[in-house]
Motif scaffolding. Structure first.
Motif, PDB file in Angstrom:
ATOM      1  N   ASP A  45       0.852  -1.197   0.000  1.00  0.00           N
ATOM      2  CA  ASP A  45       0.000   0.000   0.000  1.00  0.00           C
ATOM      3  C   ASP A  45       0.890   1.250   0.000  1.00  0.00           C
ATOM      4  OD1 ASP A  45       0.628   0.847   2.638  1.00  0.00           O
ATOM      5  OD2 ASP A  45      -1.112  -0.160   3.517  1.00  0.00           O
ATOM      6  N   THR A  47       1.447   3.666   2.081  1.00  0.00           N
ATOM      7  CA  THR A  47       2.254   3.969   3.266  1.00  0.00           C
ATOM      8  C   THR A  47       3.472   3.054   3.351  1.00  0.00           C
ATOM      9  OG1 THR A  47       0.274   4.691   4.447  1.00  0.00           O
ATOM     10  CG2 THR A  47       2.193   4.127   5.792  1.00  0.00           C
ATOM     11  N   TYR A  52       9.206   1.809   2.900  1.00  0.00           N
ATOM     12  CA  TYR A  52      10.166   0.719   2.692  1.00  0.00           C
ATOM     13  C   TYR A  52      10.702   0.555   1.279  1.00  0.00           C
ATOM     14  CZ  TYR A  52       8.676  -0.907   7.289  1.00  0.00           C
ATOM     15  OH  TYR A  52       8.416  -0.996   8.618  1.00  0.00           O
ATOM     16  N   GLU A  88      -8.619   0.318   4.527  1.00  0.00           N
ATOM     17  CA  GLU A  88      -9.584  -0.765   4.308  1.00  0.00           C
ATOM     18  C   GLU A  88     -10.403  -0.559   3.030  1.00  0.00           C
ATOM     19  OE1 GLU A  88      -9.889  -3.465   6.483  1.00  0.00           O
ATOM     20  OE2 GLU A  88     -11.447  -4.361   5.230  1.00  0.00           O
ATOM     21  N   LYS A  91      -9.556  -2.534   0.050  1.00  0.00           N
ATOM     22  CA  LYS A  91      -9.732  -4.000   0.003  1.00  0.00           C
ATOM     23  C   LYS A  91     -11.034  -4.295  -0.719  1.00  0.00           C
ATOM     24  CE  LYS A  91     -10.277  -7.411   3.297  1.00  0.00           C
ATOM     25  NZ  LYS A  91     -10.193  -7.967   4.649  1.00  0.00           N
ATOM     26  N   GLY A 120      -2.770  -6.347   7.132  1.00  0.00           N
ATOM     27  CA  GLY A 120      -3.773  -7.327   6.747  1.00  0.00           C
ATOM     28  C   GLY A 120      -4.520  -6.970   5.476  1.00  0.00           C
ATOM     29  N   VAL A 121      -4.704  -5.685   5.228  1.00  0.00           N
ATOM     30  CA  VAL A 121      -5.389  -5.274   4.005  1.00  0.00           C
ATOM     31  C   VAL A 121      -4.585  -5.720   2.785  1.00  0.00           C
ATOM     32  CG1 VAL A 121      -5.966  -3.251   2.595  1.00  0.00           C
ATOM     33  CG2 VAL A 121      -6.721  -3.375   4.983  1.00  0.00           C
ATOM     34  N   ASP A 124      -4.601  -9.609   2.448  1.00  0.00           N
ATOM     35  CA  ASP A 124      -5.879 -10.127   1.953  1.00  0.00           C
ATOM     36  C   ASP A 124      -6.085  -9.779   0.482  1.00  0.00           C
ATOM     37  OD1 ASP A 124      -6.287 -10.992   4.526  1.00  0.00           O
ATOM     38  OD2 ASP A 124      -8.187  -9.932   4.822  1.00  0.00           O
ATOM     39  N   THR A 144       3.686  -6.496   7.930  1.00  0.00           N
ATOM     40  CA  THR A 144       4.373  -5.356   8.552  1.00  0.00           C
ATOM     41  C   THR A 144       3.568  -4.718   9.677  1.00  0.00           C
ATOM     42  OG1 THR A 144       3.484  -3.788   6.948  1.00  0.00           O
ATOM     43  CG2 THR A 144       5.606  -4.801   6.408  1.00  0.00           C
ATOM     44  N   THR A 145       2.374  -5.220   9.979  1.00  0.00           N
ATOM     45  CA  THR A 145       1.652  -4.777  11.180  1.00  0.00           C
ATOM     46  C   THR A 145       1.567  -5.958  12.140  1.00  0.00           C
ATOM     47  OG1 THR A 145      -0.563  -5.396  10.407  1.00  0.00           O
ATOM     48  CG2 THR A 145       0.193  -3.163   9.859  1.00  0.00           C
ATOM     49  N   LYS A 157      -6.249 -17.381   4.397  1.00  0.00           N
ATOM     50  CA  LYS A 157      -7.495 -16.703   4.013  1.00  0.00           C
ATOM     51  C   LYS A 157      -7.180 -15.384   3.323  1.00  0.00           C
ATOM     52  CE  LYS A 157      -9.476 -16.992   8.108  1.00  0.00           C
ATOM     53  NZ  LYS A 157     -10.436 -16.641   9.165  1.00  0.00           N
ATOM     54  N   LYS A 166     -17.695  -7.249   5.041  1.00  0.00           N
ATOM     55  CA  LYS A 166     -16.261  -7.509   4.900  1.00  0.00           C
ATOM     56  C   LYS A 166     -15.994  -8.969   4.526  1.00  0.00           C
ATOM     57  CE  LYS A 166     -13.405  -6.268   8.173  1.00  0.00           C
ATOM     58  NZ  LYS A 166     -12.248  -6.083   7.307  1.00  0.00           N
TER      59      LYS A 166
HETATM   60  N1  LIG Z   1      -6.936 -13.142   6.377  1.00  0.00           N
HETATM   61  C1  LIG Z   1      -7.114 -13.249   7.687  1.00  0.00           C
HETATM   62  O1  LIG Z   1      -7.103 -14.340   8.262  1.00  0.00           O
HETATM   63  C2  LIG Z   1      -7.331 -11.983   8.511  1.00  0.00           C
HETATM   64  C3  LIG Z   1      -7.305 -12.055   9.917  1.00  0.00           C
HETATM   65  C4  LIG Z   1      -7.463 -10.868  10.637  1.00  0.00           C
HETATM   66  C5  LIG Z   1      -7.663  -9.659   9.973  1.00  0.00           C
HETATM   67  N2  LIG Z   1      -7.703  -9.635   8.604  1.00  0.00           N
HETATM   68  C6  LIG Z   1      -7.860  -8.368   7.884  1.00  0.00           C
HETATM   69  O2  LIG Z   1      -6.753  -7.529   8.154  1.00  0.00           O
HETATM   70  C7  LIG Z   1      -7.160  -6.197   7.902  1.00  0.00           C
HETATM   71  C8  LIG Z   1      -6.602  -5.291   8.978  1.00  0.00           C
HETATM   72  O3  LIG Z   1      -5.201  -5.402   8.962  1.00  0.00           O
HETATM   73  P1  LIG Z   1      -4.276  -4.231   9.569  1.00  0.00           P
HETATM   74  O4  LIG Z   1      -4.794  -3.858  10.906  1.00  0.00           O
HETATM   75  O5  LIG Z   1      -2.882  -4.678   9.439  1.00  0.00           O
HETATM   76  O6  LIG Z   1      -4.651  -3.004   8.625  1.00  0.00           O
HETATM   77  P2  LIG Z   1      -3.883  -2.326   7.381  1.00  0.00           P
HETATM   78  O7  LIG Z   1      -3.300  -3.330   6.475  1.00  0.00           O
HETATM   79  O8  LIG Z   1      -4.829  -1.339   6.790  1.00  0.00           O
HETATM   80  O9  LIG Z   1      -2.688  -1.546   8.109  1.00  0.00           O
HETATM   81  C9  LIG Z   1      -3.014  -0.462   8.973  1.00  0.00           C
HETATM   82  C10 LIG Z   1      -2.223   0.806   8.602  1.00  0.00           C
HETATM   83  O10 LIG Z   1      -0.868   0.603   8.973  1.00  0.00           O
HETATM   84  C11 LIG Z   1      -0.007   0.954   7.896  1.00  0.00           C
HETATM   85  N3  LIG Z   1       1.218   0.189   8.048  1.00  0.00           N
HETATM   86  C12 LIG Z   1       1.469  -1.088   7.675  1.00  0.00           C
HETATM   87  N4  LIG Z   1       2.694  -1.473   8.053  1.00  0.00           N
HETATM   88  C13 LIG Z   1       3.247  -0.396   8.684  1.00  0.00           C
HETATM   89  C14 LIG Z   1       4.507  -0.178   9.308  1.00  0.00           C
HETATM   90  N5  LIG Z   1       5.427  -1.145   9.399  1.00  0.00           N
HETATM   91  N6  LIG Z   1       4.742   1.037   9.839  1.00  0.00           N
HETATM   92  C15 LIG Z   1       3.796   2.012   9.790  1.00  0.00           C
HETATM   93  N7  LIG Z   1       2.581   1.855   9.216  1.00  0.00           N
HETATM   94  C16 LIG Z   1       2.321   0.663   8.677  1.00  0.00           C
HETATM   95  C17 LIG Z   1      -0.825   0.651   6.666  1.00  0.00           C
HETATM   96  O11 LIG Z   1      -0.366   1.390   5.539  1.00  0.00           O
HETATM   97  C18 LIG Z   1      -2.228   1.080   7.097  1.00  0.00           C
HETATM   98  O12 LIG Z   1      -2.390   2.456   6.888  1.00  0.00           O
HETATM   99  C19 LIG Z   1      -8.666  -6.194   7.821  1.00  0.00           C
HETATM  100  O13 LIG Z   1      -9.053  -6.015   6.472  1.00  0.00           O
HETATM  101  C20 LIG Z   1      -9.058  -7.584   8.305  1.00  0.00           C
HETATM  102  O14 LIG Z   1     -10.240  -8.047   7.698  1.00  0.00           O
HETATM  103  C21 LIG Z   1      -7.523 -10.779   7.862  1.00  0.00           C
END
Ligand SMILES: NC(=O)c1ccc[n+]([C@@H]2O[C@H](COP(=O)([O-])OP(=O)(O)OC[C@H]3O[C@@H](n4cnc5c(N)ncnc54)[C@H](O)[C@@H]3O)[C@@H](O)[C@H]2O)c1
Length: 178
Positions: A45, A47, A52, A88, A91, A120-121, A124, A144-145, A157, A166
């Motif tokens: 994404d 950010t 990176y 989000e 996604k 996670g975005v 996925d 990275t989160t 998944k 969602k």
């Molecule tokens: N597939 C699965 O099993 C599963 C399980 C749980 C959640 N999810 C999904 O995950 C998503 C949420 O994931 P999330 O919370 O990681 O959200 P996200 O991917 O939107 O990340 C949150 C924010 O953090 C930023 N970011 C990412 N890495 C960073 C870093 N190292 N430093 C600074 N900023 C950084 C991103 O750009 C974004 O703005 C939801 O869509 C949810 O449905 C999927």
């Protein structure tokens, strides 16, 4: 470093999980270790790209899409990393379509692979691209989160949201090689 700390087994096979400080510096070698000479495109994404990608390109082990040994190598070479707006809202089937079209424009073939680098975005969304592109190509998740490290990058998944809710369109794609 290249020895996985965990191996997850599932109905269709298994995949390795690496957990180690400093792995980002070794990302090109790690991806090459698992995807070999596959032409590989990274999806991030906006950010994560800002944080990176320059570093990855200019770091101690620069990210360079590898030349393919495959016969279906496109004449234009392999695409640079693909990016999409963080959040989000991305996604979606719209972003999935945009990323898929960009890969098709570049002629990425069945021998290609994808790296999903981000939260996670990204996992996925890029995972759903990998699951559906040419009926499925290998995927490496680089979370990275914290949420992505602990949860979404493991389990296979992948999917996108719809106006009805969602994660309503998706797949299981625990695939890191053919
Ligand atoms: N597939 C699965 O099993 C599963 C399980 C749980 C959640 N999810 C999904 O995950 C998503 C949420 O994931 P999330 O919370 O990681 O959200 P996200 O991917 O939107 O990340 C949150 C924010 O953090 C930023 N970011 C990412 N890495 C960073 C870093 N190292 N430093 C600074 N900023 C950084 C991103 O750009 C974004 O703005 C939801 O869509 C949810 O449905 C999927």
């Amino acid at each position: 470093m290249l020895t996985p700390q965990l191996v997850v087994t599932h109905a269709g096979g298994e995949y390795p999980v690496h957990v180690e400080p400093g792995l980002l510096e070794a990302l090109p070698q790690l991806v090459a270790h698992h995807l070999g000479s596959r032409p590989t495109t990274l999806i991030a994404d906006s950010t994560v790209a800002r944080l990176y990608l320059d570093w990855l390109r200019g770091g101690p082990s620069p990210w360079r899409p590898r030349e393919s040994t495959c016969s279906d190598q496109p004449p234009g070479g392999w695409p640079d990393p693909l990016t999409f707006p963080a959040g989000e809202a991305s996604k979606s089937r719209e972003t999935w379509g945009m990323l898929t079209d960009q890969l098709l424009d570049h002629g990425l073939g069945r021998e290609g692979g994808l790296v999903a680098m981000g939260g996670g975005v990204t996992g996925d969304l890029a995972g759903f691209v990998a699951a559906t592109y040419l009926r499925g190509i290998p995927l490496v998740q680089v979370p990275t989160t914290l949420l992505a490290m602990l949860d979404s990058s493991v389990g296979g998944k992948v999917g996108v949201d719809t106006v009805h809710g969602k994660n309503l369109v998706g797949a299981f794609h625990p695939r890191w090689r053919s």
